[in-house]
Design an enzyme around this catalytic site. Structure first.
Site, short mmCIF file in Angstrom:
data_model
loop_
_atom_site.label_atom_id
_atom_site.label_comp_id
_atom_site.label_asym_id
_atom_site.label_seq_id
_atom_site.Cartn_x
_atom_site.Cartn_y
_atom_site.Cartn_z
CB CYS A 61 -2.32 5.09 1.78
SG CYS A 61 -2.25 4.27 3.36
CB CYS B 287 0.13 1.72 5.67
SG CYS B 287 -1.70 1.23 5.23
CB CYS C 110 -0.97 0.08 1.21
SG CYS C 110 -2.18 1.37 1.41
#
Ligand SMILES: [Zn+2]
Ligand SMILES: [Zn+2]
Length: 191
Positions: free
Chosen positions: A50, A53, A48
């Protein structure tokens, strides 16, 4: 040299074992680590990009994140060290207040993924967890400052080479789950 994605996949994606039934996640503290027992295999494992995280180092582009049913998650040592990173976020990320490692993320509000906890499989003390299968929020690695826009072609090419299909949101099955939840809540789809 290949573009670095995450230490768990940079040398190739290791296939999980179908008999994997959980293990213990441990934070990075060398003394009194927080441990969290996971009583099942993880699902929807992915990398991920983003900005929320947890990542193993500041220059790591992606995190490794998966879900597991929250009733399979129990803190087995040093719960007093855990703190919620951002109480206003949808996912309440419980992190070790000493080393900063996120141990599990839980959704308390009404949401398509309520009941599932978000965990980082690289913290398992045993191997065999389900391998990552796609890449989410890929464009966000520009926002995290780890990657320049002109490097994105190389990042996406490397992800494809690793068979981690790059998406700029979640994968289609997960986006469909969220949209289905929203449609039912709005009453445009029978519950
Ligand atoms: Zn710690
Ligand atoms: Zn993320």
């Amino acid at each position: 040299m290949a573009v670095k994605i995450h230490p768990s996949v940079d040398n190739g994606v290791k296939a999980g074992s179908s008999s994997f039934a959980g293990g213990t996640l441990k934070c990075k503290c060398t003394s009194d680590p927080v441990t969290v027992k996971i009583g099942a295999n993880v699902a929807f494992n992915h990398v991920c990009g983003c900005t929320q995280c947890w990542k193993p180092s500041q220059d790591t582009k992606f995190s490794l994140i998966a879900v597991v049913s929250k009733d399979k998650v129990s803190v087995t040592a040093h719960p007093e060290k855990l703190k919620v990173v951002n109480a206003s976020a949808t996912i309440q990320r419980h992190a070790c207040s000493v080393c900063g490692t996120h141990m599990y993320g839980r959704i308390e509000k009404d949401h398509a993924f309520k009941g599932l906890d978000f965990v980082h499989p690289e913290l398992f003390d045993v191997a065999g967890w389900e391998e990552p299968k796609f890449a989410a929020f890929v464009s966000s690695i520009i926002e995290s400052g780890t990657t320049k826009p002109e490097e994105m072609d190389g990042v996406r090419a490397r992800l494809k080479e690793l068979k981690l299909e790059p998406y700029d949101a979640l994968s289609p099955p997960l986006m469909d789950l969220i949209a289905t939840f929203t449609a039912k809540a709005k009453g445009v789809l029978a519950a």
